[in-house]
Design a protein around this motif. Sequence first.
Motif, PDB file in Angstrom:
ATOM      1  N   ARG A  84     -28.862  21.232 -10.422  1.00 47.87           N
ATOM      2  CA  ARG A  84     -29.840  21.248 -11.508  1.00 47.87           C
ATOM      3  C   ARG A  84     -29.347  20.360 -12.648  1.00 47.87           C
ATOM      4  O   ARG A  84     -28.140  20.300 -12.908  1.00 47.87           O
ATOM      5  N   PRO A  85     -30.262  19.689 -13.349  1.00 49.60           N
ATOM      6  CA  PRO A  85     -29.844  18.846 -14.488  1.00 49.60           C
ATOM      7  C   PRO A  85     -29.350  19.684 -15.667  1.00 49.60           C
ATOM      8  O   PRO A  85     -29.552  20.892 -15.705  1.00 49.60           O
ATOM      9  N   HIS A  86     -28.715  19.016 -16.599  1.00 46.40           N
ATOM     10  CA  HIS A  86     -28.205  19.672 -17.813  1.00 46.40           C
ATOM     11  C   HIS A  86     -29.033  19.138 -18.964  1.00 46.40           C
ATOM     12  O   HIS A  86     -28.889  17.979 -19.347  1.00 46.40           O
ATOM     13  N   SER A  87     -29.884  19.995 -19.517  1.00 44.82           N
ATOM     14  CA  SER A  87     -30.857  19.519 -20.500  1.00 44.82           C
ATOM     15  C   SER A  87     -30.190  19.030 -21.790  1.00 44.82           C
ATOM     16  O   SER A  87     -29.362  19.725 -22.371  1.00 44.82           O
ATOM     17  N   ILE A  88     -30.585  17.840 -22.229  1.00 45.12           N
ATOM     18  CA  ILE A  88     -30.197  17.385 -23.568  1.00 45.12           C
ATOM     19  C   ILE A  88     -31.218  17.951 -24.560  1.00 45.12           C
ATOM     20  O   ILE A  88     -32.174  18.612 -24.156  1.00 45.12           O
ATOM     21  N   ASP A  89     -31.041  17.694 -25.824  1.00 41.70           N
ATOM     22  CA  ASP A  89     -31.972  18.178 -26.854  1.00 41.70           C
ATOM     23  C   ASP A  89     -33.139  17.190 -26.964  1.00 41.70           C
ATOM     24  O   ASP A  89     -33.011  16.119 -27.557  1.00 41.70           O
ATOM     25  N   HIS A  90     -34.280  17.575 -26.363  1.00 43.13           N
ATOM     26  CA  HIS A  90     -35.411  16.639 -26.332  1.00 43.13           C
ATOM     27  C   HIS A  90     -36.199  16.618 -27.622  1.00 43.13           C
ATOM     28  O   HIS A  90     -37.129  15.812 -27.766  1.00 43.13           O
ATOM     29  N   SER A  91     -35.837  17.492 -28.574  1.00 44.94           N
ATOM     30  CA  SER A  91     -36.522  17.436 -29.876  1.00 44.94           C
ATOM     31  C   SER A  91     -35.996  16.274 -30.714  1.00 44.94           C
ATOM     32  O   SER A  91     -36.623  15.876 -31.699  1.00 44.94           O
ATOM     33  N   LEU A  92     -34.853  15.729 -30.319  1.00 44.72           N
ATOM     34  CA  LEU A  92     -34.287  14.620 -31.092  1.00 44.72           C
ATOM     35  C   LEU A  92     -35.139  13.369 -30.917  1.00 44.72           C
ATOM     36  O   LEU A  92     -35.644  13.112 -29.822  1.00 44.72           O
TER      37      LEU A  92
END
Length: 371
Positions: A84-92
Amino acid sequence: MAWSADKTEVKSWNEWDTLRHVIVGRADDCHIPPEEPALDAKVPEDSDMRGQWGRRPQETIDRANELLNNFATMLEKRGLRVDRPHSIDHSLPATTPDFHTDSQFGCMPPRDVLLTVGREMLEATMSYRCRWFEYLNYRPLMQQYFNEDPLFRHESAPKPRLTDADYHPDYLSEKIGVEKRLQWAAEKFFVTTEEEPLFDAADVLRFGRDLVVQHGFTTNLKGIEWLRRHFPDHRVHTVNFPGDPYPIHIDATFTPLRPGLILNNPQRRLPEDQRKMFETNDWEIVDAAQPAHNAPPPLCYSSTWLSMNVLVLDPKTVCVEASEVYQMEQMDKLGMNVIPVDLRDAYAFGGGLHCCTADVYRDGDCEDYFP
Ligand code: NVA
């Protein structure tokens, strides 16, 4: 040598050989990104996505994750290794010297970003600004594969600049209408220009020595030329599907099931002049069954044709979305064992069963199916 779960090995040459190791996306922190040229062109004018952006509602994220987790568990129970991927902060925001956009997209779907060809995984250029940094979600896995598999080739295509020169302004005017879009698609006039190479990985289908690539909104001719030069031992074929007013990503349009058999979206038939390589090698191209739904679920970028966005586990076994009764029935008639998978509530996060996965390992070698 036979695949072993204890040893990491990256290898996949096609869409149908027995799948052993796969990445399944996550819905964590997925956002509806703000308006930007290529994304706007993809969203239909009457879509509920128009004019809104921000983090997707938490209950929809939770529900999509529940379905993606169930899918991953089912695959593991069948003996596959699932990462599974490791989510970055997509709100940035995504900001480079050339552009700025206020948020990103998500770590769904992996198929758009990662193209596995043999022992290589290639990060696509992408063509939306909000997806420019999306590869970062997969970098921990790429590093792990690099450390554990001495033959793994981790590649990244040249990052595009994505200035306004990459997009035709005509596509951005409001209310173009579907008829005009169909005409433009038939003329191969797409939202992206030929300023620099652009491609999304989900525009590419792998048939052993042959790569079939859709020219459309997300992949331009220079992107296809880049792929041709990058894979000199492959034959790279450009295809178009003029019946699609929003041509992105080939995997709800053209779906190979096994050597000799492809499903084609009946509204987006491959033009006669592009069928030759299949016909002369006795490949059958059959119309896919109709979708079971009249409309996509809320806040969804994709069409109802996610019905044919299936994951082939081996040349006799296919995962189909559980509500797609007509597609399941057709698969059965075509001699496939069907595994129904509940995924519709995750469609809004970027697609179906093929989209939400990326191959790491399939059995088999690089065959020439079109000698
Ligand atoms: N063009 C596609 C994308 C699906 C993955 C659609 O039918 O929406």
